[in-house]
Design a protein around this motif. Structure first.
Motif, mmCIF file in Angstrom:
data_model
loop_
_atom_site.group_PDB
_atom_site.id
_atom_site.type_symbol
_atom_site.label_atom_id
_atom_site.label_comp_id
_atom_site.label_asym_id
_atom_site.label_seq_id
_atom_site.Cartn_x
_atom_site.Cartn_y
_atom_site.Cartn_z
ATOM 1 N N ARG A 73 0.851 -1.179 0.000
ATOM 2 C CA ARG A 73 0.000 0.000 0.000
ATOM 3 C C ARG A 73 0.888 1.231 0.000
ATOM 4 O O ARG A 73 1.757 1.386 0.851
ATOM 5 C CB ARG A 73 -0.880 -0.002 1.251
ATOM 6 N N THR A 74 0.703 2.099 -0.997
ATOM 7 C CA THR A 74 1.444 3.356 -1.009
ATOM 8 C C THR A 74 0.441 4.493 -0.837
ATOM 9 O O THR A 74 -0.763 4.258 -0.744
ATOM 10 C CB THR A 74 2.227 3.545 -2.330
ATOM 11 N N GLU A 75 0.968 5.699 -0.811
ATOM 12 C CA GLU A 75 0.132 6.896 -0.696
ATOM 13 C C GLU A 75 -0.964 6.943 -1.759
ATOM 14 O O GLU A 75 -2.033 7.481 -1.529
ATOM 15 C CB GLU A 75 1.026 8.113 -0.920
ATOM 16 N N ARG A 76 -0.675 6.417 -2.948
ATOM 17 C CA ARG A 76 -1.608 6.539 -4.065
ATOM 18 C C ARG A 76 -2.283 5.241 -4.487
ATOM 19 O O ARG A 76 -3.384 5.260 -5.008
ATOM 20 C CB ARG A 76 -0.881 7.127 -5.291
ATOM 21 N N PHE A 77 -1.621 4.118 -4.306
ATOM 22 C CA PHE A 77 -2.144 2.864 -4.845
ATOM 23 C C PHE A 77 -2.039 1.705 -3.868
ATOM 24 O O PHE A 77 -1.341 1.781 -2.858
ATOM 25 C CB PHE A 77 -1.390 2.472 -6.123
ATOM 26 N N ARG A 96 -6.151 3.566 -4.026
ATOM 27 C CA ARG A 96 -5.881 3.462 -2.604
ATOM 28 C C ARG A 96 -7.126 3.133 -1.788
ATOM 29 O O ARG A 96 -7.065 2.420 -0.790
ATOM 30 C CB ARG A 96 -5.331 4.818 -2.167
#
Lengths: 119, 119
Positions: A73-77, A96
């Motif tokens: 999990r990243t800030e965007r996706f 996200r």
């Protein structure tokens, strides 16, 4: 037939953006992407193929059993990856706020069909 | 104080085995492990520190935003990792049939306290 399965996964997952069936060598067999601005999802999968190879190796060395699923999990996706065999994996990218549970469920459910199609 | 937080996370997660607060350099600040046969959980965390570093780098290069959470499911275990800062992360290992949702929730909930304690 690969494409139909990938499409099912992407469209069935709320917030799904794209799915790719890929070898650990970073070469894609098939992919299905919804249009998404500002990101090259194919490149994302290639980059992760390398990382997965490392995780796979580490799992064996550490005796914690074969790697089955990885999610990032990243800030965007959100990227959910499922190992299919010693050579291939399927990676699904979602927004996200996409449906993580559904993503995992569909990847698990369709893993069998993908394996059969690969055989 | 780190240990109390890690203990809360491990004991609060059904199937929790151990948690470690670690730098991306592979050096642990604190850890709390329940006894578990046949596996060196500290070694697992060290190995994953390297992989996380790669994922972190990839996320920046690919412009998909900072890495927040990574989870890895193997035949035997489930590892959930949460980034705390540019330097530190917390990794929780649980049994394969452990409560994944609770693990993610507790790591998210306690991330603030860990960050405060690190500051």
């Amino acid at each position: 037939m690969f494409n139909a399965i990938l499409k099912t996964i992407v469209e069935g997952t709320g917030g799904g953006i794209g799915a790719v069936l890929m070898g650990y060598d970073g070469i894609a067999i098939e992919q299905h992407f919804e249009p998404c601005e500002g990101i090259d999802l194919h490149l994302v999968a290639v980059e992760y193929a390398n990382i997965l190879k490392e995780i796979k190796k580490a799992a064996v060395v550490l005796n914690i059993g074969f790697m089955e699923e990885v999610s990032i999990r990243t800030e965007r996706f959100l990227v959910v990856i499922r190992a299919l065999s010693d050579e291939y994996f399927v990676a699904l990218t979602l927004k996200r706020d996409g449906n993580f549970g559904k993503a995992r469920y569909l990847l698990m459910k369709e893993a069998g069909s993908l394996r059969e199609a690969l055989a």
